[in-house]
Every structure is written in C-alpha cells, then in structure tokens.
Design an enzyme around this catalytic site. Structure first.
Site, PDB file in Angstrom:
ATOM      1  N   ASP A   1       0.877  -1.170   0.000  1.00 53.86           N
ATOM      2  CA  ASP A   1       0.000   0.000   0.000  1.00 53.86           C
ATOM      3  C   ASP A   1       0.913   1.218   0.000  1.00 53.86           C
ATOM      4  O   ASP A   1       1.457   1.594   1.028  1.00 53.86           O
ATOM      5  CB  ASP A   1      -0.902  -0.044   1.248  1.00 53.86           C
ATOM      6  CG  ASP A   1      -1.684   1.252   1.461  1.00 53.86           C
ATOM      7  OD1 ASP A   1      -1.648   2.138   0.586  1.00 53.86           O
ATOM      8  OD2 ASP A   1      -2.342   1.366   2.521  1.00 53.86           O
TER       9      ASP A   1
ATOM     10  N   GLU B   1      -7.398   0.395  -4.529  1.00 50.94           N
ATOM     11  CA  GLU B   1      -7.414   0.315  -3.072  1.00 50.94           C
ATOM     12  C   GLU B   1      -8.747  -0.208  -2.520  1.00 50.94           C
ATOM     13  O   GLU B   1      -8.748  -1.085  -1.648  1.00 50.94           O
ATOM     14  CB  GLU B   1      -7.051   1.680  -2.476  1.00 50.94           C
ATOM     15  CG  GLU B   1      -5.550   1.941  -2.609  1.00 50.94           C
ATOM     16  CD  GLU B   1      -5.162   3.404  -2.538  1.00 50.94           C
ATOM     17  OE1 GLU B   1      -6.005   4.234  -2.148  1.00 50.94           O
ATOM     18  OE2 GLU B   1      -4.006   3.723  -2.884  1.00 50.94           O
TER      19      GLU B   1
ATOM     20  N   ASP C   1     -12.749   5.623   2.566  1.00 49.97           N
ATOM     21  CA  ASP C   1     -11.306   5.686   2.843  1.00 49.97           C
ATOM     22  C   ASP C   1     -10.894   7.117   3.191  1.00 49.97           C
ATOM     23  O   ASP C   1     -10.772   7.976   2.328  1.00 49.97           O
ATOM     24  CB  ASP C   1     -10.535   5.176   1.613  1.00 49.97           C
ATOM     25  CG  ASP C   1      -9.014   5.141   1.843  1.00 49.97           C
ATOM     26  OD1 ASP C   1      -8.538   5.673   2.868  1.00 49.97           O
ATOM     27  OD2 ASP C   1      -8.307   4.583   0.991  1.00 49.97           O
TER      28      ASP C   1
HETATM   29  P1  ADP Z   1      -2.949   7.525   3.568  1.00 47.95           P
HETATM   30  O1  ADP Z   1      -3.861   6.505   3.011  1.00 47.95           O
HETATM   31  O2  ADP Z   1      -3.225   8.900   3.056  1.00 47.95           O
HETATM   32  O3  ADP Z   1      -1.510   7.153   3.462  1.00 47.95           O
HETATM   33  P2  ADP Z   1      -3.558   6.684   6.305  1.00 47.95           P
HETATM   34  O4  ADP Z   1      -4.658   5.780   5.991  1.00 47.95           O
HETATM   35  O5  ADP Z   1      -2.287   6.102   6.781  1.00 47.95           O
HETATM   36  O6  ADP Z   1      -3.279   7.696   5.127  1.00 47.95           O
HETATM   37  O7  ADP Z   1      -4.108   7.731   7.392  1.00 47.95           O
HETATM   38  C1  ADP Z   1      -3.289   8.633   8.026  1.00 47.95           C
HETATM   39  C2  ADP Z   1      -4.150   9.586   8.810  1.00 47.95           C
HETATM   40  O8  ADP Z   1      -4.875   8.894   9.811  1.00 47.95           O
HETATM   41  C3  ADP Z   1      -3.338  10.641   9.497  1.00 47.95           C
HETATM   42  O9  ADP Z   1      -3.906  11.916   9.284  1.00 47.95           O
HETATM   43  C4  ADP Z   1      -3.480  10.255  10.975  1.00 47.95           C
HETATM   44  O10 ADP Z   1      -3.415  11.387  11.824  1.00 47.95           O
HETATM   45  C5  ADP Z   1      -4.872   9.664  10.986  1.00 47.95           C
HETATM   46  N1  ADP Z   1      -5.104   8.838  12.171  1.00 47.95           N
HETATM   47  C6  ADP Z   1      -4.397   7.786  12.608  1.00 47.95           C
HETATM   48  N2  ADP Z   1      -4.926   7.321  13.762  1.00 47.95           N
HETATM   49  C7  ADP Z   1      -5.983   8.109  14.058  1.00 47.95           C
HETATM   50  C8  ADP Z   1      -6.951   8.154  15.122  1.00 47.95           C
HETATM   51  N3  ADP Z   1      -6.914   7.311  16.119  1.00 47.95           N
HETATM   52  N4  ADP Z   1      -7.910   9.107  15.079  1.00 47.95           N
HETATM   53  C9  ADP Z   1      -7.944   9.982  14.067  1.00 47.95           C
HETATM   54  N5  ADP Z   1      -7.076   9.987  13.040  1.00 47.95           N
HETATM   55  C10 ADP Z   1      -6.112   9.069  13.028  1.00 47.95           C
HETATM   56 MG    MG Z   2      -4.523   4.873   2.149  1.00 42.94          MG
END
Ligand code: ADP
Ligand code: MG
Length: 616
Positions: free
Chosen positions: A24, A187, A211
C-alpha cells in the site's frame, strides 16, 4: 519448497523461496504485507517495527536522503527539504498540479506542460516516480531484512480514480525500485478482499468503501459478482484528510491561547495536534506542554473541529451512491479504510445517514496492504481455488463491412479469456482481408477507438462467402490482447499483439459508456441502415451471378423481371431510407422467389446471416 542458498558474505542460509508481497503505497503512510500459512501479515517495517512508514523523504545538504518516521520528524524544522504527499503528483504534469503547489511546503519545478512535474530539492529535481521508487526501495529493503529473503514481485495498490498514466507511473516506480509489479489494483478492491469479500466466486455483494486518510478522502461503490470487482462510482476530495483536522486543532489552540507563532512553530504545533487526536481515540482528554503553555483537548472539542470535515466526506458518499444508481438498501456493508476513519464521528455519521452495517473489524491502516497481499497470493498460484479476475472496461471487436462494430469480447468480461467469431469475405476471389481492432460500445467503428490493424494476406481465391475466417481475441492475465485471424479452409493465419486494451482512464470510460447510452437509438438506426445496404449489395451481386450462370434456363421475361427488381434495390440503396430499402428487398425476394426458388433460396438465406469483412 523453494531453493536454499548460502550467503557467502554472512554465512547465513537464505531461503530463495519466492515471496510476492502486497504494498500500500500511501499518500501519508506506506505498508507492506504478505501471506504466510494462509494468514495475511503486515511486515513490521518502520520505527519501532510499527508496520508502516510515513511516505516522507528528507534530503540533507549532501543530497542524501532518509525515509519514514525520521524524515517526518525533520519536517518540523526543514519543511523545504522534506517531501510528502508525493502520491498526489504521481503521473501528473506541472500544468495539472500548479494550482496545488501553494498547498505544498516545498517547491515544484516549473517545466514544460507535457513533462511530468518534478520536485525541487537544492540543485536537484526529482519526479514523483523517482521519489516513490525511493520509498518502495526502502520498504523492500526493510521487509527483506525482516523476512530474510529477497522480494522481487509485488502487487501495488492505487486509488480507484487513478488514471492510466498515474497507474503506469506507479508501475514504473516499482520497476525502478527493483520490483516486478505483477499487478496494480484498486485500493477499495484490496480493502474488500481483506474482508474476504469476493474471494468466493459465488459471493454477490455491493459495498461502499470509505477511505479517509491523511491528506485525501475517497469513497467507492463496488459491485462484486462472480469474483469480479466492478467500481460503480468513485467520489472524493483530494484536499480533505486527517491533516486538515490537525490544522484545525492547531488553529484552535492558537486562538485559545493567543499563541504568537514564530515561523516553523506551526509545524511543531501540528505534530502535537496529531498526537492529541490519536490520543483521544482511547482517552477523553489530553494535555501537552508547548513551551510555557499547557495545551488541552477533549473529545467534544475534537468532534467540533472534525465535524465540518466529516460532513464533507458524508456529502461525497451520498454523491457516490447517487452516481452508482444504487439505493441505500442495495449496499450490503460499508467498509472503513484509512487512519482517519477511526474517528468516532465517522461511524456515527455514516450510521445515521445510511443505516447500513459498518465493517471496521480490521485495522483501517492495514486493510489495503492486506488485500494487496491476498491478491499477490492468488497471483502466485497459492490459491488454486481462486481465479484472479479483472474485467474489460469496454467492448473489443472488429470492423465489419460498412464500418460496423462487431463485438467479440463484450465489456465487463472477466479476463483472462479467449473468444472467437467466424467471418467470411464479401467479394469473389478476395485475396486480402483487413482486420481492424476497435474498443468501445458504439455501433459504428468511427465512434470507437482503433487499437490495431493488420492484413490477412494471400487467401486462396474463393467465391465470396466461402472462406471461413476465424478471428480470435485472447486476453491474458496481464490484460494483453492478441488477435489471431485464420482462414480455416487453407490454414492461413496471422497474429498480432495489441499492447494495451486498457488505455483509458476511468473518466473516459465513463464518458464513453454514457455516449453509448445517449446515442443508442441513433446508433441502432445507423446500424440497421448499413445492414440493409450490405444486404442489398449482397443480393445484387448474387442476382448478377445467378443470371450469368443460369441464362440458358431463364426466359427473357424472367430476366427482365429480375432486372427490374434489382433496379428497385439500386434506387432504394441510393435513397438510404430504411423503409424504402426494406420494401425493395422484400419486393425483390417475393418477385424472384418463384423463378429462383431452388437455387437462389440458398444464397439469399446466406446473405441474411453472416456478416462479412470489407474487401481492401
Ligand atoms: P494515507 O492513506 O493517506 O496514506 P492513512 O490511511 O495512513 O493515510 O491515514 C493517516 C491519517 O490517519 C493521518 O492523518 C493520521 O493522523 C490519521 N489517524 C491515525 N490514527 C488516528 C486516530 N486514532 N484518530 C484519528 N485519526 C487518526
Ligand atoms: Mg490509504
């Protein structure tokens, strides 16, 4: 069992067992997973073996880079040397992204509009493909060291709305990182697979995949049937994510405490804001020290900050559902993906809006990587019960006489597959046959996309309609189409590989499908006219032959009668009017029926049947 080899430098035994991984490659975070003993496992890469690394690259003044958590930390003090959200610029030109440049803290290189955009770091410029390849290389390296084996092949995920050039860019990044990218998958498809949906070909489901990541929000409505994942609609906001909540919290603190913010401190505050947000998942309130200040945040405040943002995601979901032409009740479940979907508010609002079961059983950070690993496992042949399916987005076919599209592989067919149809010639002694391959839903080839063309040469001379030409379309698991034309009586054949039948992006596919519906009636009419013209010409040819061959047996009166019926057809063809042509053909058939009863009947019947490919 794979081969075992000894690493002579370290003396350790290395298993050469091939591992195909799922990756991913996220905008904010990237993960890698594989299947072991039928279980999907996230490989514990990253700081403290967290299982994910931030998709951030920091370059020092010597142009050496670091990736992941350490690079993210550098962002606080060196925002101009820390590249993040690289994925947003994947496969895009400067022209396409220049409006977004203001949201980024690092400069982009202003280059020619047709070139891919580059990120500027000191004196160097890197493309999104190169930077993504650095991230992939790092992931690969860490995973290899954990698994103690080489990783050569991978499945990489992309958002459902990614265009063809963005998918290609992702593929290229994989290649640059030394990976063979077996497949690029959507995805939401990966997330559904992680939940086991579609793994049983008997499954038939419609799901909404929500998502909410760090910088982007995407929602997709999928229909899963016979193991095929069809994206019915996607919606989203490229500038809506967890980062905005962090900014919201930071701004709240600034306003509350009237913090005078020296340059550079805003990043630091945002990092703290993210910590607070994550902390509130399991706690009701939290307190941090920021210099002299004590910053606090509780659940109610977080909800108030997040609410307008979550509302925007809900609007996107409503829009996506509308575009999918499904009703709320048609959705079997809603699947939660992305770190920000952990917000309690997300579940509440989704529940209140759609009243559908919400599936958040798996870790929303991990579902996409896990689904990719499942796909990789299927591709590596470990799941013989499953055939990995992809579908053809548009129909594939060839041009037949009069410029008509004759579909051989209908749209939404599962691949790999192979289908053939038989054709014949339209003229006596025809030596060459042109095979023109098209993609699209319209009745006339000129409205579709031409993919390829080749000529089946040196056919043995035969009367029109006699050769039997089989045109076979095969699409392999990688989506490569090959077309073979074979004259079955003589065995003459020719094959052509058509590079990619998936040249179009989702929007273009959607536009073409819409066009085919809009013009359905007009197209059907055009097709009917061309078919009548073909039929009329066929009758005329045959009538001439008939007279020539049977002059001895025909009376002058009979010949005259046939000629007059032929003249009527000639005139009707000139008129191009459907009704007049039908009448003329009908009249011909009736008035010559008794004369040519035995001989003609056979040939005329034939003319109504098979379509023939135009002579060249
Ligand atoms: P991407 O798909 O864009 O790479 P992710 O799915 O890894 O992103 O999500 C990252 C986001 O999730 C970040 O903004 C992070 O702050 C948020 N995040 C992670 N844990 C929590 C939580 N417990 N509550 C709210 N937001 C969260
Ligand atoms: Mg993602």
């Amino acid at each position: 069992m794979g081969k075992i080899s000894i690493d002579f430098r370290t003396g350790s035994i290395k298993s050469r067992n091939e591992k195909i991984v799922g990756i991913d490659l996220g905008t904010t975070n990237s993960l890698i997973a594989y299947i072991e003993n039928n279980h999907a496992k996230i490989i514990p890469i990253g700081k403290n073996a967290k299982g994910m690394i931030p998709s951030v690259i920091y370059f020092n003044e010597n142009n050496e880079y670091i990736i992941g958590e350490e690079a993210k930390d550098k962002m606080i003090l060196h925002p101009e040397s820390s590249l993040y959200s690289i994925k947003r610029l994947m496969g895009k030109t400067y022209e396409e992204v220049k409006d977004q440049a203001q949201f980024l803290m690092y400069p982009l290189e202003k280059n020619h509009s047709t070139e891919l955009v580059k990120f500027k770091i000191q004196q160097h410029a890197f493309s999104a493909v190169e930077l993504s390849s650095f991230i992939l290389k790092e992931i690969k390296k860490q995973a290899e060291s954990y698994l103690n084996c080489e990783i050569q092949k991978a499945v990489i995920t992309v958002p459902a709305y990614f265009s063809d050039s963005q998918r290609q860019a992702t593929r290229d990044a994989g290649m640059l990182a030394g990976l063979e990218v077996l497949r690029i998958i959507n995805e939401p498809t990966a997330a559904s697979m992680a939940y086991g949906i579609g793994l049983n070909p008997q499954d038939s489901k419609q799901v909404m995949v929500y998502d909410f990541g760090g910088g982007t929000f995407d929602v997709s409505v999928l229909r899963i049937e016979n193991g095929i994942f069809e994206v019915l609609s996607t919606q989203g906001d490229n500038f809506l994510g967890g980062d905005d909540i962090d900014t919201g919290i930071a701004n709240y603190w600034i306003n509350q405490n009237r913090i005078p913010l020296p340059d550079g401190k805003s990043n630091e505050l945002r990092v703290l804001a993210e910590k607070a947000k994550v902390h509130l998942l399991t706690n009701n309130s939290c307190t941090f020290n920021f210099g002299e200040l004590e910053l606090t945040l509780d659940k109610g405040q977080l909800n108030a900050i997040a609410e307008p943002l979550v509302n925007r995601t809900i609007s996107c979901c409503i829009e996506a559902l509308k575009n999918s032409h499904l009703n709320t009740n048609d959705i079997d479940e809603i699947i939660l993906v992305g770190g920000s979907s952990r917000l309690a508010l997300v579940k509440e609002k989704l529940q209140a809006t759609f009243h559908r079961p919400i599936n958040d059983f798996l870790n929303p950070d991990e579902v996409v990587a896990i689904g990719a690993a499942i796909q990789a496992d299927i591709l590596s042949g470990n799941r013989t019960d499953l055939l990995l399916l992809d579908i053809t987005p548009l129909s594939l076919g060839i041009e037949t006489i009069g410029g008509l599209m004759d579909t051989i592989i209908p749209r939404n067919s599962k691949i790999p597959l192979q289908l053939a149809r038989n054709y014949t010639t339209s003229r006596d002694g025809q030596k060459h046959l042109k095979i023109s391959v098209y993609q699209g839903e319209r009745e006339l080839v000129l409205d579709n996309i031409k993919l390829a063309e080749f000529i089946l040469k040196d056919l043995p001379p035969m009367a029109a309609g006699l050769p039997k030409i089989e045109v076979k379309f095969s699409i392999d698991a990688d989506g490569i189409l090959s077309v073979t034309a074979k004259e079955l009586r003589s065995g003459k054949q020719q094959t052509l590989e058509v590079k990619s039948p998936h040249k179009l992006n989702e929007q273009e596919i959607a536009r073409r499908l819409k066009d085919s519906a809009t013009f359905a009636e007009a197209d059907a009419n055009k097709r009917a006219i061309i078919e009548l013209q073909n039929e009329g010409n066929y009758i005329l040819d045959n009538a001439r032959k008939f007279i020539k061959q049977n002059t001895a047996h025909l009376s002058e009166h009979e010949i005259k009668e046939i000629h007059s019926a032929m003249d009527e057809i000639v005139l009707s063809l000139q008129s191009g009017d459907k009704r007049i042509m039908e009448q003329a053909i009908d009249h011909f058939n009736r008035s010559t029926a008794t004369i040519a009863h035995r001989i003609m009947d056979i040939q005329l019947k034939k003319s109504l049947g098979g379509s023939s490919i135009d002579n060249i």
